[in-house]
Design a protein around this motif. Structure first.
Motif, PDB file in Angstrom:
ATOM      1  N   GLY A  56       0.814  -1.201   0.000  1.00  0.00           N
ATOM      2  CA  GLY A  56       0.000   0.000   0.000  1.00  0.00           C
ATOM      3  C   GLY A  56       0.851   1.256   0.000  1.00  0.00           C
ATOM      4  N   PHE A  57       0.214   2.408   0.269  1.00  0.00           N
ATOM      5  CA  PHE A  57       0.948   3.672   0.180  1.00  0.00           C
ATOM      6  C   PHE A  57       0.564   4.613   1.312  1.00  0.00           C
ATOM      7  CE2 PHE A  57      -2.985   4.338  -2.148  1.00  0.00           C
ATOM      8  CZ  PHE A  57      -3.386   5.611  -1.774  1.00  0.00           C
ATOM      9  N   LEU A  58       1.411   5.627   1.485  1.00  0.00           N
ATOM     10  CA  LEU A  58       1.261   6.643   2.520  1.00  0.00           C
ATOM     11  C   LEU A  58       1.473   8.019   1.916  1.00  0.00           C
ATOM     12  CD1 LEU A  58       3.564   4.903   5.140  1.00  0.00           C
ATOM     13  CD2 LEU A  58       1.112   5.251   5.478  1.00  0.00           C
ATOM     14  N   PRO A  59       1.025   9.086   2.580  1.00  0.00           N
ATOM     15  CA  PRO A  59       1.353  10.433   2.105  1.00  0.00           C
ATOM     16  C   PRO A  59       2.863  10.618   2.047  1.00  0.00           C
ATOM     17  CG  PRO A  59      -0.334  10.527   3.804  1.00  0.00           C
ATOM     18  CD  PRO A  59       0.172   9.118   3.769  1.00  0.00           C
ATOM     19  N   GLY A  60       3.348  11.306   1.009  1.00  0.00           N
ATOM     20  CA  GLY A  60       4.781  11.536   0.849  1.00  0.00           C
ATOM     21  C   GLY A  60       5.182  12.929   1.294  1.00  0.00           C
ATOM     22  N   GLY A  61       6.335  13.365   0.825  1.00  0.00           N
ATOM     23  CA  GLY A  61       6.810  14.705   1.143  1.00  0.00           C
ATOM     24  C   GLY A  61       7.186  14.908   2.592  1.00  0.00           C
ATOM     25  N   GLY A  62       7.425  13.825   3.346  1.00  0.00           N
ATOM     26  CA  GLY A  62       7.753  13.951   4.764  1.00  0.00           C
ATOM     27  C   GLY A  62       6.540  14.145   5.646  1.00  0.00           C
ATOM     28  N   ALA A  63       5.322  14.175   5.049  1.00  0.00           N
ATOM     29  CA  ALA A  63       4.106  14.431   5.824  1.00  0.00           C
ATOM     30  C   ALA A  63       3.839  13.323   6.841  1.00  0.00           C
ATOM     31  CB  ALA A  63       2.920  14.578   4.879  1.00  0.00           C
ATOM     32  N   VAL A  64       3.980  12.073   6.400  1.00  0.00           N
ATOM     33  CA  VAL A  64       3.637  10.979   7.309  1.00  0.00           C
ATOM     34  C   VAL A  64       4.634  10.899   8.462  1.00  0.00           C
ATOM     35  CG1 VAL A  64       4.921   9.105   6.159  1.00  0.00           C
ATOM     36  CG2 VAL A  64       2.794   8.602   7.353  1.00  0.00           C
ATOM     37  N   GLU A  65       5.916  11.191   8.208  1.00  0.00           N
ATOM     38  CA  GLU A  65       6.895  11.184   9.301  1.00  0.00           C
ATOM     39  C   GLU A  65       6.566  12.256  10.336  1.00  0.00           C
ATOM     40  OE1 GLU A  65       9.240   9.462   5.786  1.00  0.00           O
ATOM     41  OE2 GLU A  65       7.724  11.015   6.096  1.00  0.00           O
ATOM     42  N   LEU A  66       6.126  13.428   9.851  1.00  0.00           N
ATOM     43  CA  LEU A  66       5.776  14.509  10.774  1.00  0.00           C
ATOM     44  C   LEU A  66       4.545  14.134  11.598  1.00  0.00           C
ATOM     45  CD1 LEU A  66       6.949  17.299  11.404  1.00  0.00           C
ATOM     46  CD2 LEU A  66       5.212  18.284   9.907  1.00  0.00           C
ATOM     47  N   ALA A  67       3.575  13.499  10.947  1.00  0.00           N
ATOM     48  CA  ALA A  67       2.386  13.030  11.669  1.00  0.00           C
ATOM     49  C   ALA A  67       2.765  11.968  12.696  1.00  0.00           C
ATOM     50  CB  ALA A  67       1.355  12.484  10.690  1.00  0.00           C
ATOM     51  N   LEU A  68       3.680  11.087  12.322  1.00  0.00           N
ATOM     52  CA  LEU A  68       4.147  10.071  13.264  1.00  0.00           C
ATOM     53  C   LEU A  68       4.871  10.699  14.447  1.00  0.00           C
ATOM     54  CD1 LEU A  68       5.456   7.361  10.765  1.00  0.00           C
ATOM     55  CD2 LEU A  68       3.517   7.106  12.327  1.00  0.00           C
ATOM     56  N   ALA A  69       5.601  11.783  14.177  1.00  0.00           N
ATOM     57  CA  ALA A  69       6.302  12.480  15.254  1.00  0.00           C
ATOM     58  C   ALA A  69       5.312  12.959  16.318  1.00  0.00           C
ATOM     59  CB  ALA A  69       7.100  13.657  14.695  1.00  0.00           C
ATOM     60  N   ARG A  70       4.150  13.475  15.877  1.00  0.00           N
ATOM     61  CA  ARG A  70       3.121  13.905  16.824  1.00  0.00           C
ATOM     62  C   ARG A  70       2.636  12.717  17.646  1.00  0.00           C
ATOM     63  NH1 ARG A  70      -0.009  15.451  12.712  1.00  0.00           N
ATOM     64  NH2 ARG A  70      -1.861  14.628  13.784  1.00  0.00           N
ATOM     65  N   GLY A  71       2.412  11.599  16.975  1.00  0.00           N
ATOM     66  CA  GLY A  71       1.956  10.408  17.677  1.00  0.00           C
ATOM     67  C   GLY A  71       2.983   9.888  18.665  1.00  0.00           C
ATOM     68  N   VAL A  72       4.254   9.918  18.267  1.00  0.00           N
ATOM     69  CA  VAL A  72       5.323   9.443  19.151  1.00  0.00           C
ATOM     70  C   VAL A  72       5.451  10.362  20.362  1.00  0.00           C
ATOM     71  CG1 VAL A  72       7.801   9.033  19.349  1.00  0.00           C
ATOM     72  CG2 VAL A  72       6.565   8.239  17.327  1.00  0.00           C
ATOM     73  N   GLU A  73       5.292  11.665  20.150  1.00  0.00           N
ATOM     74  CA  GLU A  73       5.333  12.613  21.272  1.00  0.00           C
ATOM     75  C   GLU A  73       4.229  12.291  22.279  1.00  0.00           C
ATOM     76  OE1 GLU A  73       4.994  16.375  19.401  1.00  0.00           O
ATOM     77  OE2 GLU A  73       7.101  16.458  18.763  1.00  0.00           O
ATOM     78  N   ALA A  74       3.031  12.024  21.770  1.00  0.00           N
ATOM     79  CA  ALA A  74       1.913  11.664  22.655  1.00  0.00           C
ATOM     80  C   ALA A  74       2.185  10.332  23.353  1.00  0.00           C
ATOM     81  CB  ALA A  74       0.612  11.594  21.858  1.00  0.00           C
ATOM     82  N   PHE A  75       2.771   9.384  22.620  1.00  0.00           N
ATOM     83  CA  PHE A  75       3.122   8.097  23.220  1.00  0.00           C
ATOM     84  C   PHE A  75       4.137   8.294  24.340  1.00  0.00           C
ATOM     85  CE2 PHE A  75       6.243   4.530  23.088  1.00  0.00           C
ATOM     86  CZ  PHE A  75       5.442   3.556  23.661  1.00  0.00           C
ATOM     87  N   GLY A  76       5.067   9.253  24.150  1.00  0.00           N
ATOM     88  CA  GLY A  76       6.073   9.526  25.170  1.00  0.00           C
ATOM     89  C   GLY A  76       5.464   9.949  26.505  1.00  0.00           C
ATOM     90  N   ASP A  77       4.294  10.577  26.466  1.00  0.00           N
ATOM     91  CA  ASP A  77       3.635  11.007  27.710  1.00  0.00           C
ATOM     92  C   ASP A  77       3.181   9.817  28.541  1.00  0.00           C
ATOM     93  OD1 ASP A  77       3.998  13.640  26.945  1.00  0.00           O
ATOM     94  OD2 ASP A  77       1.991  13.829  26.058  1.00  0.00           O
TER      95      ASP A  77
END
Length: 518
Positions: free
Chosen positions: A390-411
Motif C-alpha cells: 500500500g501507500f502513505l502520504p509523501g513529502g515527509g508528511a507521514v513522518e511529521l504526523a508520526l512524530a506527533r503520535g510518538v510525542e503523545a506516546f512519550g507522555d
C-alpha cells in the motif's frame, strides 16, 4: 571522510564513551550531508569523480553511498543499511540515511544531558516500534494494477519522466499482481538499458552474453532451451599426469566422453544452449552446424531467469549422463530466440514457464543511460512495493504526523526511557525539514507551520508544496510513497542508530588483525 587513526594513536589507543559516540556522530553527519541535498522534488544532483577523472552525476542516494570513499567505520555501518534498504525495497536509501543520522544526533544530545545510554537506546526502540505500528495503520492498500495511485507512485519514483512511468506500469501489467507479490521476484531486475536500443516493454527476457554463434536455427513452432551452469568443455587432467601413459589415456577418454555428450545434445534437438562459462571451440562449431544457438558466458542470475521463464532445469555438464528422455524432460520451451548482435544480448519470448517482462530503457549516451536505468529500477521497485504494502502520504508528511503520535506516546512512558522516545519524535522531523531546505525555504518556520495545521485538522497528509511554499495535502497533490519503503527506512535507521549508540569504546586494532579482516 577519513577515519583519523593517526590522531587517535597520538593521544591514546582507544576513544572512551561519550567521546567515541561524538566522533561516530560527526562521521555519520558528514555521510548524511553527502546525500541530503538530493532529497525531495527540488533535490539536486551530486557529481562523483574518481582519481582518473571519471564522472558520475546522480541524485540516487545508494549510488552516491556505494561509490563515495568512506573510511570511518560508523559511517560504513550507516552506508550498509542504505544498501540493505536498496536490496530490500529498491528505494528510500536517502531517507534511511537521514533518519539514522538524526537518531544518532538526537541520542547523543540526550546522553550529553546525562541520560544513561541504555535508557536512551531502550526508549528509541520503543519509539520506533510504536511509529512502525502506526505507520501500518495509516497505509492505504492497492488492490488493482490499474489503480491511479500506482501510476502516480511510478511517476514520482521515475523523477517525473513519463516514458519510464509508462514502461514500468506496462511491465507490471504484463507480469500480473500474483507475480509482483512473489517474495522471490523483483520487478527492478526486469530493467535493462542500452544507448543504442529503442525503449520498449515486452513479455520475455533480454539476456546479455559475451558471444553467440551467428548461424540461425531453422524456424520452428517451439524451441527447446537448455541452460548450463559452469563450462561446456571436456574435463582435463592435471599437467603432471599428462606425461604418463595413464594420464594421457584418461585425457583421451574424457575427450571421447565429451564428444558423446555433444552428440547427445544434438540428438535432443535443442534450439538454444545458454552456458555460464566457456564453450569448447570444436563443440561450438559442431553445435552450430547442427543448427543450435550457443550463448557463451551468460550471467548466473540471467541463467536462473531463463530456466524459470522457459520451464527448464539449470544443469551442470556432469548431469548429462542421464538418458535422452530424462534430459528432454529437463529442457525448457520458448517460441522465439533472436540475437541482437550489436547490443550483445539475445531476446527470448514465448516462454512456457513463469511469466516475465523486460523493461528496455534507452538514452543518448552511456552516462545518461546508466542514470535512466537507475531511475527505472527505482520506479519498478516502488511500484512493486506499493502493490505489496500500500501507500502513505509523501513529502515527509507521514513522518511529521508520526512524530506527533510518538510525542503523545512519550507522555505514557515512565522513567528515563522517555528521552529515547523524544529522540525518535525529533528525528522524524528530519525528512520534511530537509525537503523544505532543498526547496529554498526556512525549515524551522515551514515545518512548524505544517505541524500546527496537521494537529489542528487531525491530518497525516498535510505537507509543503515545494513550488509555492504553502501547506497542501500531499495525497490531493498525488505525492505518495509505498509503505514498505517508509517502513523499512525507519526500521533500518532504528537498528543501526541503536547499534552505534551502544558502541562504548573505539579501540585501534592491531595491524595484522586488521589486514586479516580486509
Amino acid at each position: 571522510m577519513e577515519f583519523q587513526e593517526e590522531k587517535i594513536a597520538s593521544r591514546r589507543d582507544s576513544l572512551p564513551y561519550p567521546e567515541a559516540l561524538s566522533a561516530n556522530a560527526d562521521a555519520i553527519r558528514e555521510l548524511a550531508e553527502a546525500v541530503q541535498g538530493t532529497l525531495g522534488p527540488k533535490g539536486l544532483d551530486t557529481m562523483l569523480v574518481d582519481e582518473r577523472g571519471g564522472v558520475v552525476v546522480t541524485n540516487d542516494g545508494v549510488t552516491i553511498l556505494k561509490r563515495m570513499e568512506i573510511q570511518h567505520p560508523a559511517a560504513r555501518m550507516v552506508a550498509g543499511i542504505a544498501r540493505a534498504q536498496q536490496e530490500e525495497v529498491g528505494d528510500g536509501t536517502t531517507t534511511a540515511t537521514l533518519l539514522a543520522a538524526a537518531l544518532v544526533d538526537e541520542g547523543l544530545k540526550q546522553v550529553n544531558r546525562g541520560v544513561p545510554a541504555a535508557k536512551v537506546i531502550a526508549g528509541i526502540r520503543r519509539g520506533i516500534r510504536y511509529a512502525l505500528e502506526q505507520m501500518q495503520d495509516m497505509a492505504q492498500p492497492i488492490w488493482d494494477l490499474e489503480d491511479e495511485w500506482l501510476q502516480r507512485i511510478a511517476f514520482t519514483a521515475s523523477r517525473e519522466q513519463e516514458d519510464i512511468t509508462e514502461l514500468v506500469i506496462e511491465a507490471a501489467m504484463l507480469v500480473g499482481r500474483k507475480k509482483l507479490l512473489d517474495k522471490d521476484f523483483r520487478l527492478s531486475d526486469a530493467v535493462v538499458a542500452h544507448p543504442r536500443a529503442e525503449s520498449e516493454v515486452f513479455a520475455g527476457l533480454f539476456i546479455p552474453r559475451r558471444e553467440m554463434n551467428l548461424k540461425s536455427p531453422e524456424p520452428a513452432p517451439e524451441i527447446r532451451v537448455l541452460p548450463v551452469a559452469g563450462d561446456l568443455r571436456p574435463e582435463r587432467v592435471d599437467e603432471g599426469s599428462l606425461s604418463t601413459d595413464a594420464g594421457f589415456a584418461k585425457q583421451e577418454k574424457l575427450k571421447e566422453e565429451f564428444e558423446q555428450l555433444i552428440v547427445k545434445l544434438i540428438d535432443l534437438d535443442v534450439g538454444l544452449i545458454a552456458v555460464e562459462g566457456e564453450v569448447d571451440p570444436q563443440a561450438d562449431e559442431r553445435l552450430t552446424e547442427a543448427g543450435i544457438r550457443v550463448a557463451h558466458q551468460v550471467n548466473r542470475q540471467d541463467l536462473d531467469r531463463l530456466a524459470e521463464y522457459t520451464g527448464a532445469r539449470l544443469l551442470r555438464p556432469t548431469s548429462f549422463n542421464r538418458s535422452r528422455e530424462e534430459l528432454a524432460s529437463l529442457t525448457g520451451r520458448c517460441e522465439q530466440v533472436e540475437d541482437s548482435g550489436r547490443l550483445g544480448w539475445f531476446r527470448v519470448t514465448g516462454g512456457h514457464g513463469k511469466p516475465f517482462a523486460t523493461i528496455l530503457v534507452s538514452a543518448a549516451t552511456e552516462e545518461v543511460v546508466e542514470e535512466r536505468e537507475r531511475i527505472a529500477k527505482d520506479a519498478a521497485a516502488a511500484v512493486q512495493a506499493a502493490v505489496r504494502g500500500g501507500f502513505l502520504p509523501g513529502g515527509g508528511a507521514v513522518e511529521l504526523a508520526l512524530a506527533r503520535g510518538v510525542e503523545a506516546f512519550g507522555d505514557t512512558v515512565q522513567g528515563m526511557e522517555v528521552y529515547g522516545v523524544s529522540a525518535v519524535a525529533a528525528a522524524l522531523h528530519r525528512p520534511m525539514a530537509q525537503m523544505v531546505s532543498n526547496a529554498g525555504f526556512n525549515p524551522l518556520e515551514k515545518v512548524e507551520e505544517v505541524k500546527a495545521l496537521q494537529w489542528r485538522q487531525s491530518s497525516s497528509s498535510l505537507g509543503l508544496d515545494c513550488d509555492r511554499g504553502v501547506v497542501s495535502d500531499m495525497v490531493d497533490m498525488g505525492v505518495v510513497d509505498p509503505l514498505p519503503v517508509k517502513y523499512h527506512a525507519l526500521q533500518a535507521a532504528g537498528e543501526v542508530s541503536t547499534a552505534i549508540l551502544r558502541i562504548h569504546t573505539v579501540v585501534k586494532m592491531r595491524r595484522a588483525e586488521a589486514e586479516r579482516l580486509r
